[in-house]
Motif scaffolding. Sequence first.
Motif, PDB file in Angstrom:
ATOM      1  N   GLN A  74      97.021  -1.166  74.211  1.00 57.32           N
ATOM      2  CA  GLN A  74      96.642  -2.527  74.571  1.00 57.32           C
ATOM      3  C   GLN A  74      95.417  -2.972  73.782  1.00 57.32           C
ATOM      4  OE1 GLN A  74      98.381  -4.652  76.871  1.00 57.32           O
ATOM      5  NE2 GLN A  74      97.131  -6.039  75.625  1.00 57.32           N
ATOM      6  N   ARG A  84      96.605  -3.944  70.313  1.00 58.23           N
ATOM      7  CA  ARG A  84      97.296  -5.238  70.308  1.00 58.23           C
ATOM      8  C   ARG A  84      96.316  -6.387  70.541  1.00 58.23           C
ATOM      9  NH1 ARG A  84     100.705  -2.339  73.529  1.00 58.23           N
ATOM     10  NH2 ARG A  84     100.331  -3.667  75.350  1.00 58.23           N
ATOM     11  N   ASP A  85      95.326  -6.155  71.388  1.00 61.70           N
ATOM     12  CA  ASP A  85      94.326  -7.197  71.625  1.00 61.70           C
ATOM     13  C   ASP A  85      93.562  -7.542  70.348  1.00 61.70           C
ATOM     14  OD1 ASP A  85      95.028  -7.339  74.285  1.00 61.70           O
ATOM     15  OD2 ASP A  85      93.341  -6.128  75.005  1.00 61.70           O
ATOM     16  N   THR A 136     102.277   0.267  70.612  1.00 60.23           N
ATOM     17  CA  THR A 136     102.745   0.159  71.994  1.00 60.23           C
ATOM     18  C   THR A 136     102.822   1.543  72.634  1.00 60.23           C
ATOM     19  OG1 THR A 136     105.094   0.412  71.462  1.00 60.23           O
ATOM     20  CG2 THR A 136     104.179  -1.829  71.372  1.00 60.23           C
TER      21      THR A 136
END
Length: 521
Positions: free
Chosen positions: A242, A245-246, A252
Amino acid sequence: MSDALSRSMQIHKHVVETDRGVVASQHRQAAEAGAEVLRAGGDAVDAAVACGFVCGVLEPWMSGPAGGGAAMHWRADTGQAHALNFGMRSPAGLQVGDFALSGEGVAGDLFPWERVVEDRNVMGAKAIAVPAMVDGHAAAHKRWGRLPWAELLAPAIEHAKRGMAIDWYASLIIASATRDLARDPDAAAMFLMDGQWPCPFSWTALATDRINQARMADSLDTLARDGAAALHGGDLGAAMAQDVRDKGGYLTSEDLAANRAQFHAPLSVPYRDALFHVMPGLTAGPTFARAMEHLAGEDLRTPDDAYPAYARAMFAAYGDRLASMGHDGENPATPGCTTHFSVVDRDGNMVAHTQTLLSLFGSRVVSPSTGFLMNNGIMWFDPEQGRPNSLAAGKPCLMNVCPALGEANGKRFALGASGGRKIVGAVVQLASFLADFDMDLETAFHQPRIDVSGGKGITADAALSPAVMKALEAVAPLTEVRRSLLPYPFACPAGVLDTRDKRYGATEVMTAWGDAVAEPV
């Protein structure tokens, strides 16, 4: 680079000799952790786990839980070698269109690919590949480990709780990447002080500054309790993904769950009266095998005779690698940033283990939830399409690592190195020193080396004789350099050797932190 260096200074490292086990690592405290595990009754694999995780704390810019690599294992009871690949992969959701070529020429990091817009394949969240280092250690431990997993991570956790002390070497490393680290707020918070690199000392006293690694300590504690599953499919991995991705990346939880370490049959390489075992597949193992095949046809009477032969062998091997595996040269101004350690226990079990983030400080991105510095494995891929190693989603990375096992002249040894494309040439030469000239480990590690990394020229240690230099010039354009503490013009190897009665360990002469440590009594 070498104009200002002393011509009279000599640096020498003594090789460790023992009738017990020994760990040779790029960081002395990591080697000490491994040696203590051997004293506690651990297997070479147990020592490798402890050493590897401490390296990730005390050399965080070289390797860590968010990296990958490969290892060769020798099991004395069965007389068998095993290859363990825990390399990185590109995320399944990677978008090739995000890596458009900028038209600005060659990129400025390890490989001279065509430059990508915003260097997205070199630094930043999009450069992050799927790691597997933790699972690599866990897979070996599950198969051969004797001591509890949690006990083996305890030294790394304690080091992380204290935080890595910043000495002159650490400060110099951080200074070399300050601008890039400043781009990521979490990397800047970890490694910089008020936006600047830390000062390692005053004029009269050593400083006491330490990097705050408390969040890393918590994450390592989770790995100690829950094992590799915490990262590969568990909450720790989900938090790390996360974070990536942020920051604009692709990682993932599903990527982490899918990329697990794999055992393979080794690539066995007969050579004269010797036998070597290296990694198969997308590593430097096949390049090593091709170089040794070529070298077997050369007449090597003395070490001086061998250097032109080494150059010819490496040119031939890299010719094959570039044609079939896809790397396209290297930027000689940038060091490869990896760590290697070798272990032998008192039973003769051996580990040659290489782990990496790829570039110095990897992607220069820190995951705030885990405290882990992230890799930039996407840079291993050629951003131009239609080539053997072109960037794609869900694809294994082509690594430079070359952990090796060998047996020659009644001795068994484990070798490897850090140094990007320089790794395989160093391992080839050390293997030849031990096999062709029956050198002891100390002589082999102090012997001058050359480097041929797939370009058109040869880099040679200035300590070689004028006659050798002249012979090398007849092979290819020659550049003379002196070994230095930083940057390293050659790879940084670490090795152990077993004669059954005695065991030996050695590290690159010029590494300030590297050392071999014998199992304490």
